[in-house]
Design an enzyme around this catalytic site. Sequence first.
Site, PDB file in Angstrom:
ATOM      1  N   TRP A 189      -0.628   9.063  -3.866  1.00 33.30           N
ATOM      2  CA  TRP A 189      -0.521   7.664  -4.311  1.00 33.30           C
ATOM      3  C   TRP A 189      -0.316   7.675  -5.831  1.00 33.30           C
ATOM      4  O   TRP A 189      -1.104   8.311  -6.549  1.00 33.30           O
ATOM      5  CB  TRP A 189      -1.834   6.958  -3.936  1.00 33.30           C
ATOM      6  CG  TRP A 189      -1.899   5.501  -4.260  1.00 33.30           C
ATOM      7  CD1 TRP A 189      -0.961   4.554  -3.964  1.00 33.30           C
ATOM      8  CD2 TRP A 189      -2.968   4.815  -4.923  1.00 33.30           C
ATOM      9  NE1 TRP A 189      -1.383   3.332  -4.398  1.00 33.30           N
ATOM     10  CE2 TRP A 189      -2.610   3.459  -4.990  1.00 33.30           C
ATOM     11  CE3 TRP A 189      -4.197   5.220  -5.451  1.00 33.30           C
ATOM     12  CZ2 TRP A 189      -3.427   2.500  -5.578  1.00 33.30           C
ATOM     13  CZ3 TRP A 189      -5.008   4.262  -6.025  1.00 33.30           C
ATOM     14  CH2 TRP A 189      -4.631   2.927  -6.088  1.00 33.30           C
ATOM     15  N   ASP A 223     -10.363  10.334  -0.712  1.00 31.75           N
ATOM     16  CA  ASP A 223      -9.992   8.924  -0.837  1.00 31.75           C
ATOM     17  C   ASP A 223      -9.664   8.440   0.576  1.00 31.75           C
ATOM     18  O   ASP A 223      -8.710   8.930   1.191  1.00 31.75           O
ATOM     19  CB  ASP A 223      -8.763   8.811  -1.765  1.00 31.75           C
ATOM     20  CG  ASP A 223      -8.376   7.371  -2.030  1.00 31.75           C
ATOM     21  OD1 ASP A 223      -8.970   6.460  -1.431  1.00 31.75           O
ATOM     22  OD2 ASP A 223      -7.449   7.154  -2.851  1.00 31.75           O
ATOM     23  N   ALA A 267      -8.771   5.143   2.664  1.00 33.12           N
ATOM     24  CA  ALA A 267      -8.409   3.732   2.519  1.00 33.12           C
ATOM     25  C   ALA A 267      -7.803   3.146   3.791  1.00 33.12           C
ATOM     26  O   ALA A 267      -7.493   1.957   3.829  1.00 33.12           O
ATOM     27  CB  ALA A 267      -7.421   3.568   1.363  1.00 33.12           C
ATOM     28  N   LYS A 313      -7.724  -2.585   3.591  1.00 34.88           N
ATOM     29  CA  LYS A 313      -6.765  -2.566   4.699  1.00 34.88           C
ATOM     30  C   LYS A 313      -7.461  -2.747   6.047  1.00 34.88           C
ATOM     31  O   LYS A 313      -7.034  -3.563   6.861  1.00 34.88           O
ATOM     32  CB  LYS A 313      -5.984  -1.259   4.716  1.00 34.88           C
ATOM     33  CG  LYS A 313      -5.818  -0.588   3.376  1.00 34.88           C
ATOM     34  CD  LYS A 313      -4.598  -1.007   2.604  1.00 34.88           C
ATOM     35  CE  LYS A 313      -4.744  -0.582   1.164  1.00 34.88           C
ATOM     36  NZ  LYS A 313      -3.572  -0.542   0.382  1.00 34.88           N
TER      37      LYS A 313
HETATM   38  C1  LMR Z   1      -0.072   0.922  -1.761  1.00 36.00           C
HETATM   39  O1  LMR Z   1      -0.105   2.156  -1.845  1.00 36.00           O
HETATM   40  O2  LMR Z   1       0.986   0.279  -1.635  1.00 36.00           O
HETATM   41  C2  LMR Z   1      -1.366   0.150  -1.795  1.00 36.00           C
HETATM   42  O3  LMR Z   1      -2.430   1.023  -1.882  1.00 36.00           O
HETATM   43  C3  LMR Z   1      -1.370  -0.922  -2.813  1.00 36.00           C
HETATM   44  C4  LMR Z   1      -1.457  -0.415  -4.215  1.00 36.00           C
HETATM   45  O4  LMR Z   1      -2.362  -0.870  -4.923  1.00 36.00           O
HETATM   46  O5  LMR Z   1      -0.623   0.400  -4.635  1.00 36.00           O
END
Ligand code: LMR
Length: 394
Positions: free
Chosen positions: A127, A208, A210, A243
Amino acid sequence: MFETLQAQPADKILALMAAFRADPRDTKIDLGVGVYKDATGVTPIMRAVKAAEKRLWEVEQTKSYTGLAGEADFHHAMRELILGDTVSPDNFAAAATPGGTGAVRQALELVQMASPEATIWLSAPTWPNHPSIIKYLNLPMQEYRYFDADSRGVDFNGMLTDLSNAKEGDVVLLHGCCHNPTGANLNSQQWQEVADLLIAKKLIPFVDIAYQGFGDGLEMDAYGVRHLAKTQPEMLIAASCSKNFGVYRERVGLLMAVAQDNAKTELNQKTLAFLNRQNFSFPPDHGARLVTMILTDSALRADWASELEDVRTGMLKLRKQLADTLRKRTGSDRFGFLADHRGMFSRLGATPEQVEAMRESHGIYMVGDSRMNIAGLNEASIPVLADAIVEAGV
Ligand code: LMR
C-alpha cells in the site's frame, strides 16, 4: 514561514479519486480507491451498524472523553475477532486509533522509539501509504520480493530469500490477508514458513490487517496473524474496521502489541496510550463503540457476519465472471489469476500506458500500477472492462 513549504508528492490513490470525480462521462467505471461498493455503486451502511447506531442513540448518556487508549471492551472484542484465543489478555496491549492508518503510523512511531536502527521491510509492492509514512518518519526501509509479475501470484522463494537478509531486530510488515495492492496471498503453509524464518532470524512481525472477512472468510483470513501470535515472542498489529464494518469515515482502528511477557505488556500499554496523547489525545469513540456493540451482541454479530459474507461471496462471483469473460475473449486462461486472488484488489499486470489507455478510451479508473478494486465492477461493467483489457493489449 509558509513560503518555505515544499509541495508534497500527491497520493496516487487520492489523486485518482479526484480525477474520477472530474470525469464527466456517465459510462466511467471506478476501480480506484479501496471502498466497497454494491452492484448499484453505493457504499452501504451495514444493517448491524445502523441498528447499533439507533440503539446507541437511545442509551448513550455522555459525549465526555473515552479512555486515552479507548475502551477496554473494544480492545477485547477486537482481540477475540482477530486473534481468537491465541493470545492471553495478559500479553496483549492495545490502543484505539483514528482508522487503521492511525494504527500503522503509531506502530511505526513505537518502532522508532524502541529501535530506531531497525529497518522496516515492506512487500514489493505494498500500500503506497506504508512507504510514505515510513519516509516521513525517516525510518530505514527496504523491500522484499512479494509479487511474481508472470504468475501474478506470490514470489515466495524471492520473499524468503530477501527476508533472510534482514538483520536481527528488523521489522517485517506483512498484510494479514487480502494483500493490497496485488490480491495475491500467502497460504497456510507459507505463513508457517514465514513464521519459522522470523523466529530463526529474530525479526519482528508487524501485521497490517484491514480486510478480514473479504478474502476466505473471517476465520481463514486471520490464519496468518493468529499463527504469528502463537509463535512469535513479540509482534505489532494494526487493524482497521473501515472495510469489514463499512465505517470508513468513523475512523475505527486498533494498534495491538503482543508480548509473551507481563512486564513488557504493561510498558507496551503505557507506551501506546502515550502515543495517543502525543498525537491526538483521546481516540474517536463512536465507530469503535458500534463495532463493540456488534461484536458483543449475538444477534447483531450474526447479522453483520452474514452481510459481510454476502459482500465476500459477491466479490468472488465478480472475480469469476471477469476471469470467465476474459477466458472467452482471449481464448486463454492467462487471466485465471483474477479468480484465484482474494480480497478487494487484484493487480492486473498492465503497464502504466495500458492503464492510461483504458482510462482515456473507456473511462476505466484503476491505480497506475494496474490495481483494480473488484467491488467497483458489476455485471454490466465486466464486459466493458474485459474488452478494454483486450484492446489495450494487456
Ligand atoms: C486503498 O488502498 O485504496 C484504501 O486503503 C484507501 C486509502 O486510504 O488508500
